[in-house]
Design a protein around this motif. Sequence first.
Motif: not given
Length: 231
Positions: A142-167
């Motif tokens: 899958p697209a790695p974190p620095w592509i799929a979730m780049y806007e959240h920064g390297p420590f992946l402060f993700l909100s619940q929902g689709e972003e957490q589902y991805w992780l």
Amino acid sequence: MFSITGKLKQAEAKHAERNGIRALEQRFGQSFDQLRALFADGPADLEHARLPSYPVAVLNRDIGINAFGLVYDIESAQFPRFLNLVRTMSEEGDWLCFRREIEGHAATTLLRTESRFRGVSVKMLSNDPELIRSIERERFNPAPPWIAMYEHGPFLFLSQGEEQYWLDHIWTPFWRSLTIEEQGEFVRNARSETRHYISDEQWRDWLIELRGQDPRTRNLDDEAVAQLNWS
């Protein structure tokens, strides 16, 4: 005579079965009867097939479809290679429907795709175990974190929902399916592609987050981290 609990369990099982059938119909754009007929002539001993542990292959025989259901989330740039692998092993008839003969049986593979998390999600129904094993050997990712979730920064402060589902359901299962050596190879290859937009300091932060996603590397000391040879 059934108990109330037994009747409830039976009703829940029927409800789950109907939902599963409806989900397959919507995903692949064919009716349940069409899907059942499409895979009717396939191998009869699929329950004994030795398949990779990632992604999980779900045999749908209990609802009358003699095929495994799988989902491959892959980087967009890898999709042509994925599709060509399927085409190399099988003959395409209808759109994204592939067939080949295996010991007198018609092995069938049906694909559907959608874009999600800056990659391609490939939904597959197949009763071709060798094809599934061949796909696994190619190590699509899958697209790695620095592509799929780049806007959240390297420590992946993700909100619940689709972003957490991805992780939880896409990236982490893939990452933990790799050996430590394979993780190192993945990181080293990725660094050659990220140098032009991620600084060395930022990259170290991404690697700290990666180590924390796997119990095998989460609590390593400095010496053990150096031995990973991720840089």
